[in-house]
Scaffold this active site. Structure first.
Site, PDB file in Angstrom:
ATOM      1  N   VAL A  71      -2.054   0.199  -4.902  1.00  0.00           N
ATOM      2  CA  VAL A  71      -2.161  -0.314  -3.528  1.00  0.00           C
ATOM      3  C   VAL A  71      -2.620  -1.759  -3.721  1.00  0.00           C
ATOM      4  CG1 VAL A  71      -3.348  -0.160  -1.314  1.00  0.00           C
ATOM      5  CG2 VAL A  71      -2.706   1.935  -2.514  1.00  0.00           C
ATOM      6  N   PRO A  72      -1.684  -2.705  -3.662  1.00  0.00           N
ATOM      7  CA  PRO A  72      -1.902  -4.061  -4.168  1.00  0.00           C
ATOM      8  C   PRO A  72      -2.758  -4.962  -3.265  1.00  0.00           C
ATOM      9  CG  PRO A  72       0.267  -3.902  -3.212  1.00  0.00           C
ATOM     10  CD  PRO A  72      -0.329  -2.524  -3.147  1.00  0.00           C
ATOM     11  N   CYS A  73      -4.027  -4.645  -3.170  1.00  0.00           N
ATOM     12  CA  CYS A  73      -4.915  -5.419  -2.299  1.00  0.00           C
ATOM     13  C   CYS A  73      -5.107  -6.851  -2.800  1.00  0.00           C
ATOM     14  CB  CYS A  73      -6.250  -4.702  -2.102  1.00  0.00           C
ATOM     15  SG  CYS A  73      -7.088  -4.258  -3.614  1.00  0.00           S
ATOM     16  N   HIS A  74      -4.687  -7.136  -4.030  1.00  0.00           N
ATOM     17  CA  HIS A  74      -4.755  -8.520  -4.517  1.00  0.00           C
ATOM     18  C   HIS A  74      -3.788  -9.422  -3.747  1.00  0.00           C
ATOM     19  CE1 HIS A  74      -1.598  -6.552  -6.922  1.00  0.00           C
ATOM     20  NE2 HIS A  74      -1.008  -7.744  -6.917  1.00  0.00           N
TER      21      HIS A  74
END
Length: 121
Positions: free
Chosen positions: A85-88
Site C-alpha cells: 500500500v504505497p503510502c510513499h
C-alpha cells in the site's frame, strides 16, 4: 522457513520484482485490519499509479472527506504494509515530503526516486 508459506513466498517475489523495477502493481491478496476510514484511505493510496504522487488533500478528496488531510496522514502512518500500500506516493500539498515511518522521509524519497527512474523508457 518462508518457503513453506505460499503467500509469503509470493510477497517476497513481488517485493523483489518491485525493487528490481519489474513490478509496478502488487496483486497479493491482503486483508488489512483497520477502521473504515483507514481502509478507504489505504484503498485510495493503492490506486495511485506507480511513479505518480498525490497530496494528502488529493486523498481526502478521493474519499469524499475534503477536510480530513491530517486524518489521511494518520491513516498512512498506521499503514501496516508500506510499499504494497504505497503510502510513499502521498506528499504534502506544497510538494514537500512529509512523514514516512515516523521521521524517515529519506525512505520516501528513495522509493519515489526508484519509481521515477524505473518509469522512464
Amino acid at each position: 522457513m518462508i518457503e513453506n508459506y505460499p503467500q509469503c513466498e509470493q510477497t517476497k517475489i513481488q517485493i523483489c520484482e518491485y525493487f528490481n523495477g519489474k513490478r509496478k502493481k502488487f496483486d497479493i491478496k491482503v486483508n488489512i485490519e483497520g477502521t473504515d476510514f483507514q481502509k478507504k484511505v489505504w484503498q485510495s493510496v493503492s490506486d495511485i499509479p506507480y511513479g505518480k504522487i498525490k497530496s494528502y488533500k488529493d486523498i481526502a478528496n478521493m474519499i469524499d472527506n475534503p477536510y480530513s488531510m491530517r486524518a489521511v496522514g494518520q491513516a498512512n502512518r498506521r499503514n501496516p504494509i508500506p510499499i504494497i500500500v504505497p503510502c510513499h506516493r502521498v506528499i504534502g500539498k506544497s510538494g514537500k515530503l512529509t512523514g514516512y515511518c515516523g521521521d524517515k522521509t529519506y525512505i520516501k524519497e528513495f522509493l519515489i526516486d526508484l519509481e521515477n527512474k524505473n518509469n522512464k523508457g
